[in-house]
Design a protein around this motif. Structure first.
Motif, PDB file in Angstrom:
ATOM      1  N   GLU A 275       0.790  -1.229   0.000  1.00  0.00           N
ATOM      2  CA  GLU A 275       0.000   0.000   0.000  1.00  0.00           C
ATOM      3  C   GLU A 275       0.822   1.278   0.000  1.00  0.00           C
ATOM      4  OE1 GLU A 275      -2.559  -0.968   3.203  1.00  0.00           O
ATOM      5  OE2 GLU A 275      -3.664  -2.338   1.903  1.00  0.00           O
ATOM      6  N   MET A 276       2.133   1.183  -0.137  1.00  0.00           N
ATOM      7  CA  MET A 276       2.884   2.442  -0.099  1.00  0.00           C
ATOM      8  C   MET A 276       4.096   2.412  -1.024  1.00  0.00           C
ATOM      9  SD  MET A 276       4.828   2.182   3.560  1.00  0.00           S
ATOM     10  CE  MET A 276       5.589   3.770   3.371  1.00  0.00           C
ATOM     11  N   ASP A 277       4.564   3.632  -1.334  1.00  0.00           N
ATOM     12  CA  ASP A 277       5.787   3.785  -2.116  1.00  0.00           C
ATOM     13  C   ASP A 277       6.950   3.755  -1.119  1.00  0.00           C
ATOM     14  OD1 ASP A 277       7.964   4.585  -3.568  1.00  0.00           O
ATOM     15  OD2 ASP A 277       7.280   6.662  -3.811  1.00  0.00           O
ATOM     16  N   LEU A 278       7.397   2.540  -0.797  1.00  0.00           N
ATOM     17  CA  LEU A 278       8.393   2.396   0.260  1.00  0.00           C
ATOM     18  C   LEU A 278       9.731   3.031  -0.135  1.00  0.00           C
ATOM     19  CD1 LEU A 278       9.114   1.258   3.038  1.00  0.00           C
ATOM     20  CD2 LEU A 278       9.817  -0.848   1.910  1.00  0.00           C
ATOM     21  N   ALA A 279      10.108   2.862  -1.396  1.00  0.00           N
ATOM     22  CA  ALA A 279      11.403   3.415  -1.820  1.00  0.00           C
ATOM     23  C   ALA A 279      11.405   4.928  -1.623  1.00  0.00           C
ATOM     24  CB  ALA A 279      11.687   3.047  -3.275  1.00  0.00           C
ATOM     25  N   GLY A 280      10.312   5.578  -2.068  1.00  0.00           N
ATOM     26  CA  GLY A 280      10.208   7.033  -1.915  1.00  0.00           C
ATOM     27  C   GLY A 280      10.256   7.427  -0.445  1.00  0.00           C
ATOM     28  N   HIS A 281       9.545   6.674   0.378  1.00  0.00           N
ATOM     29  CA  HIS A 281       9.480   6.960   1.810  1.00  0.00           C
ATOM     30  C   HIS A 281      10.868   6.843   2.441  1.00  0.00           C
ATOM     31  CE1 HIS A 281       7.687   7.133   5.774  1.00  0.00           C
ATOM     32  NE2 HIS A 281       8.305   6.009   6.115  1.00  0.00           N
ATOM     33  N   LEU A 282      11.601   5.794   2.075  1.00  0.00           N
ATOM     34  CA  LEU A 282      12.937   5.580   2.660  1.00  0.00           C
ATOM     35  C   LEU A 282      13.903   6.686   2.232  1.00  0.00           C
ATOM     36  CD1 LEU A 282      13.344   1.688   2.367  1.00  0.00           C
ATOM     37  CD2 LEU A 282      12.818   3.033   4.403  1.00  0.00           C
ATOM     38  N   LYS A 283      13.768   7.129   0.995  1.00  0.00           N
ATOM     39  CA  LYS A 283      14.675   8.178   0.506  1.00  0.00           C
ATOM     40  C   LYS A 283      14.405   9.503   1.233  1.00  0.00           C
ATOM     41  CE  LYS A 283      15.440   5.945  -3.882  1.00  0.00           C
ATOM     42  NZ  LYS A 283      15.016   5.817  -5.279  1.00  0.00           N
ATOM     43  N   THR A 284      13.129   9.763   1.484  1.00  0.00           N
ATOM     44  CA  THR A 284      12.779  10.970   2.240  1.00  0.00           C
ATOM     45  C   THR A 284      13.349  10.877   3.654  1.00  0.00           C
ATOM     46  OG1 THR A 284      10.735  11.064   0.989  1.00  0.00           O
ATOM     47  CG2 THR A 284      10.835  12.453   2.945  1.00  0.00           C
ATOM     48  N   LEU A 285      13.157   9.716   4.284  1.00  0.00           N
ATOM     49  CA  LEU A 285      13.653   9.538   5.648  1.00  0.00           C
ATOM     50  C   LEU A 285      15.187   9.652   5.700  1.00  0.00           C
ATOM     51  CD1 LEU A 285      11.708   6.605   7.361  1.00  0.00           C
ATOM     52  CD2 LEU A 285      11.665   9.035   7.915  1.00  0.00           C
ATOM     53  N   ARG A 286      15.832   9.128   4.674  1.00  0.00           N
ATOM     54  CA  ARG A 286      17.301   9.173   4.615  1.00  0.00           C
ATOM     55  C   ARG A 286      17.776  10.625   4.711  1.00  0.00           C
ATOM     56  NH1 ARG A 286      19.756   6.717  -0.766  1.00  0.00           N
ATOM     57  NH2 ARG A 286      18.602   8.490  -1.594  1.00  0.00           N
ATOM     58  N   ARG A 287      17.002  11.522   4.046  1.00  0.00           N
ATOM     59  CA  ARG A 287      17.337  12.945   4.080  1.00  0.00           C
ATOM     60  C   ARG A 287      17.002  13.579   5.428  1.00  0.00           C
ATOM     61  NH1 ARG A 287      14.691  13.606  -0.504  1.00  0.00           N
ATOM     62  NH2 ARG A 287      12.986  14.717   0.510  1.00  0.00           N
ATOM     63  N   GLN A 288      15.802  13.205   5.909  1.00  0.00           N
ATOM     64  CA  GLN A 288      15.276  13.922   7.089  1.00  0.00           C
ATOM     65  C   GLN A 288      15.689  13.312   8.423  1.00  0.00           C
ATOM     66  OE1 GLN A 288      11.104  13.844   6.319  1.00  0.00           O
ATOM     67  NE2 GLN A 288      11.182  15.510   4.818  1.00  0.00           N
ATOM     68  N   ALA A 289      15.923  11.999   8.435  1.00  0.00           N
ATOM     69  CA  ALA A 289      16.215  11.319   9.711  1.00  0.00           C
ATOM     70  C   ALA A 289      17.195  10.178   9.454  1.00  0.00           C
ATOM     71  CB  ALA A 289      14.926  10.795  10.326  1.00  0.00           C
ATOM     72  N   GLY A 290      18.338  10.539   8.882  1.00  0.00           N
ATOM     73  CA  GLY A 290      19.306   9.548   8.397  1.00  0.00           C
ATOM     74  C   GLY A 290      19.901   8.659   9.473  1.00  0.00           C
ATOM     75  N   ARG A 291      19.752   9.056  10.745  1.00  0.00           N
ATOM     76  CA  ARG A 291      20.347   8.214  11.785  1.00  0.00           C
ATOM     77  C   ARG A 291      19.456   7.017  12.158  1.00  0.00           C
ATOM     78  NH1 ARG A 291      22.637  11.542  16.709  1.00  0.00           N
ATOM     79  NH2 ARG A 291      21.527  13.310  15.852  1.00  0.00           N
ATOM     80  N   GLN A 292      18.234   7.034  11.660  1.00  0.00           N
ATOM     81  CA  GLN A 292      17.319   5.915  11.967  1.00  0.00           C
ATOM     82  C   GLN A 292      17.840   4.610  11.383  1.00  0.00           C
ATOM     83  OE1 GLN A 292      13.177   5.815  11.751  1.00  0.00           O
ATOM     84  NE2 GLN A 292      12.901   8.031  11.832  1.00  0.00           N
ATOM     85  N   GLN A 293      17.518   3.521  12.072  1.00  0.00           N
ATOM     86  CA  GLN A 293      17.886   2.188  11.573  1.00  0.00           C
ATOM     87  C   GLN A 293      16.649   1.499  10.992  1.00  0.00           C
ATOM     88  OE1 GLN A 293      19.742   0.044  14.767  1.00  0.00           O
ATOM     89  NE2 GLN A 293      21.317   1.607  15.054  1.00  0.00           N
ATOM     90  N   LEU A 294      16.937   0.501  10.207  1.00  0.00           N
ATOM     91  CA  LEU A 294      15.876  -0.207   9.483  1.00  0.00           C
ATOM     92  C   LEU A 294      14.779  -0.741  10.405  1.00  0.00           C
ATOM     93  CD1 LEU A 294      15.612  -0.632   6.531  1.00  0.00           C
ATOM     94  CD2 LEU A 294      16.773  -2.843   6.745  1.00  0.00           C
ATOM     95  N   ARG A 295      15.202  -1.297  11.534  1.00  0.00           N
ATOM     96  CA  ARG A 295      14.242  -1.909  12.461  1.00  0.00           C
ATOM     97  C   ARG A 295      13.115  -0.926  12.826  1.00  0.00           C
ATOM     98  NH1 ARG A 295      15.551  -5.909  16.189  1.00  0.00           N
ATOM     99  NH2 ARG A 295      17.738  -5.385  15.883  1.00  0.00           N
ATOM    100  N   GLY A 296      13.500   0.263  13.223  1.00  0.00           N
ATOM    101  CA  GLY A 296      12.516   1.258  13.647  1.00  0.00           C
ATOM    102  C   GLY A 296      11.675   1.746  12.480  1.00  0.00           C
ATOM    103  N   VAL A 297      12.314   1.927  11.346  1.00  0.00           N
ATOM    104  CA  VAL A 297      11.597   2.439  10.170  1.00  0.00           C
ATOM    105  C   VAL A 297      10.523   1.442   9.720  1.00  0.00           C
ATOM    106  CG1 VAL A 297      11.843   3.057   7.740  1.00  0.00           C
ATOM    107  CG2 VAL A 297      13.586   3.772   9.394  1.00  0.00           C
ATOM    108  N   LEU A 298      10.923   0.177   9.586  1.00  0.00           N
ATOM    109  CA  LEU A 298       9.974  -0.836   9.076  1.00  0.00           C
ATOM    110  C   LEU A 298       8.848  -1.096  10.075  1.00  0.00           C
ATOM    111  CD1 LEU A 298      12.336  -3.458   7.376  1.00  0.00           C
ATOM    112  CD2 LEU A 298      11.040  -1.603   6.328  1.00  0.00           C
ATOM    113  N   ALA A 299       9.173  -1.000  11.365  1.00  0.00           N
ATOM    114  CA  ALA A 299       8.159  -1.300  12.393  1.00  0.00           C
ATOM    115  C   ALA A 299       7.008  -0.300  12.358  1.00  0.00           C
ATOM    116  CB  ALA A 299       8.803  -1.311  13.775  1.00  0.00           C
ATOM    117  N   ASP A 300       7.198   0.832  11.647  1.00  0.00           N
ATOM    118  CA  ASP A 300       6.101   1.789  11.529  1.00  0.00           C
ATOM    119  C   ASP A 300       4.977   1.275  10.643  1.00  0.00           C
ATOM    120  OD1 ASP A 300       7.130   3.600  13.207  1.00  0.00           O
ATOM    121  OD2 ASP A 300       8.014   4.890  11.653  1.00  0.00           O
ATOM    122  N   PHE A 301       5.276   0.368   9.743  1.00  0.00           N
ATOM    123  CA  PHE A 301       4.206  -0.108   8.848  1.00  0.00           C
ATOM    124  C   PHE A 301       4.202  -1.620   8.637  1.00  0.00           C
ATOM    125  CE2 PHE A 301       7.571   2.177   6.672  1.00  0.00           C
ATOM    126  CZ  PHE A 301       8.172   1.156   5.951  1.00  0.00           C
TER     127      PHE A 301
END
Ligand code: FDA
Length: 414
Positions: A275-301
């Motif tokens: 249901e989402m454009d994950l690649a786009g979302h990850l690229k945005t996060l990389r810019r805005q919150a680059g210190r986040q790790q995959l575990r936390g990012v994926l656990a959101d959805f």
């Protein structure tokens, strides 16, 4: 008690009762014969007791058959709106749940009563608890149905005894044996709309996920197509619904749907984030919150337990370790990660079989039947309707719609 009829119907299920009521309303003298003690038992338990009685999105493409055109005629002659009109005339309240699926607000018993009362009003003779010993064509052209309780004869015979699913409820291969005894061809039968099982190693790997449900899009992939392959050549549909991990394997609507298309030995490809454009979302996060790790990012959805299980493999696919911050992911690494989540493949070991299957795929070969009347071309007067015919619907009220439509067609002509 009368023993000669214009029409004998074998099976007081959805299709048989619709056919009997339709023929009775035309003034035909009709008997319905069933070995069960009560009519419409599958209707009663269907849809979790609320009966998903039709689907507004009914179209021939929602049915599996060796001949995808066969169902068109019956489905056009008796539509979801036609059944809905009967439901409304009876004052049964209903609601649309999702994806065009219509359910009773109250109880599936209301649909059973609609049919049994409809049959009674049309003068149909309903005979329950009957053991059928033999069916044959007699010298005078009538069909003879030998019951333990005596002989019933009829000019026309409508076979509506269903498929093999849920043998505990009295499902038998009766219709198939009868068709064969009259020389009609069969399409191989197999369980449909059924949970898929995993092998012991996979079950151990996924043990922590039991009880987890998530929205997915799933499709079957031919045994020789390989990872991510076969998409172009394979015309089988993908289903976007919920998937559930169970202690035996996989279930939920998405899996039940794909089970009808999946064959032993094939894999299923699961888009875990449809249901989402994950690649786009990850690229945005990389810019805005680059210190986040995959575990936390994926656990959101995605469910946390699933993230936990998949994390090492996902990081590896991207050439990283789970602790790598998002800022260190290149576009290619994000692409690899997203690819793995959108094309997650599993090879089911099998299915739970007829014990839990909602329907039986295959059955009486439609090439032997007239599509307007469901009558056997080689045996005038003999009709097959409902689940015993090689027409099987998707999950969501399509199978009852086929039962109503094929029953109506036979009842109109018998
Ligand atoms: P069905 O099986 O309904 O009736 C056959 C009748 O023939 C039975 O009364 C049986 O006793 C009788 N019979 C069998 N052998 C006989 C013999 N030898 N002698 C005499 N009588 C015999 N579909 C849908 O569209 N919406 C839903 O919500 C659901 N839900 C659902 C839940 C569960 C748990 C199951 C198992 C299935 C569903 N389905 C469904 C599928 C749906 O129930 C199925 O497609 C229809 O009942 C098929 O209707 P038939 O009349 O063809 O057979």
């Amino acid at each position: 008690m009368r023993d000669h009829f214009d029409v004998a119907v074998i099976g007081a299920g959805a299709a048989g009762m619709m056919a009997a009521m339709t023929a009775g309303r035309r003034g035909r003298r009709v008997v319905v014969i069933d070995h069960a003690k009560a009519p419409g038992e599958k209707i009663r338990i269907s849809g979790g007791g609320r009966c998903n009685f039709t689907n507004l999105r009914t179209a021939p493409s929602a049915f599996l058959s060796a001949n995808p055109h066969f169902a068109k005629s019956a489905l056009a002659r008796f539509t979801p709106q036609d059944f809905l009109a009967m439901v409304e005339a009876r004052g049964i309240s209903w609601h649309e749940k999702t994806l065009g699926q219509l359910f009773c607000d109250g109880s599936a018993r209301e649909i059973v009563a609609l049919l049994t009362d409809g049959m009674a009003e049309a003068g149909v003779d309903l005979r329950l608890g009957q053991t059928i010993e033999k069916v044959e064509r007699r010298a005078d052209g009538a069909f003879g149905v030998q019951l333990a309780a005596g002989l019933v004869t009829a000019q026309r015979l409508i076979v509506a005894s269903g498929g093999k699913s849920i043998p505990k409820m009295g499902a038998t291969g009766f219709a198939y044996r009868l068709a064969e005894s009259f020389g009609l061809p069969l399409v191989e039968t197999r369980p449909g709309l059924v949970p898929l099982t995993l092998d012991p190693q996979q079950l151990a790997d996924y043990a922590d996920l039991t009880g987890i449900a998530l929205p997915v899009s799933v499709r079957a992939v031919g045994a020789d197509a390989g990872q991510g392959g076969g998409r172009k050549a394979d015309k089988r549909p993908a289903f976007r619904e919920a998937m559930l991990f169970t202690h035996r394997g996989l279930s939920g609507p998405a899996i039940l749907q794909i089970s009808s298309y999946w064959r032993e030995g094939e894999t299923i490809a699961i888009d875990l984030i449809p249901e989402m454009d994950l690649a786009g979302h990850l690229k945005t996060l990389r810019r805005q919150a680059g210190r986040q790790q995959l575990r936390g990012v994926l656990a959101d959805f995605m469910p946390k337990r699933l993230v936990q299980l998949l994390l090492p493999e996902l990081a590896k696919v991207a050439g990283k370790v789970p602790e790598t911050p998002l800022a260190d992911y290149s576009d290619a690494a994000i692409g690899a990660l997203v690819g793995a989540l959108k094309d997650f493949t599993l090879k089911p070991a099998g299915s739970e079989g007829y014990r839990t299957a909602e329907v039986t795929l295959g059955g009486v070969d439609t090439k032997a039947l007239h599509s307007r009347s469901m009558e056997a071309q080689a045996v005038p007067g003999l009709h097959f309707i409902g689940e015993c015919v090689d027409v099987t619907g998707w999950l969501g009220g399509y199978n009852f719609q086929w039962a109503w439509a094929s029953g109506f067609s036979a009842g109109q002509s018998a």
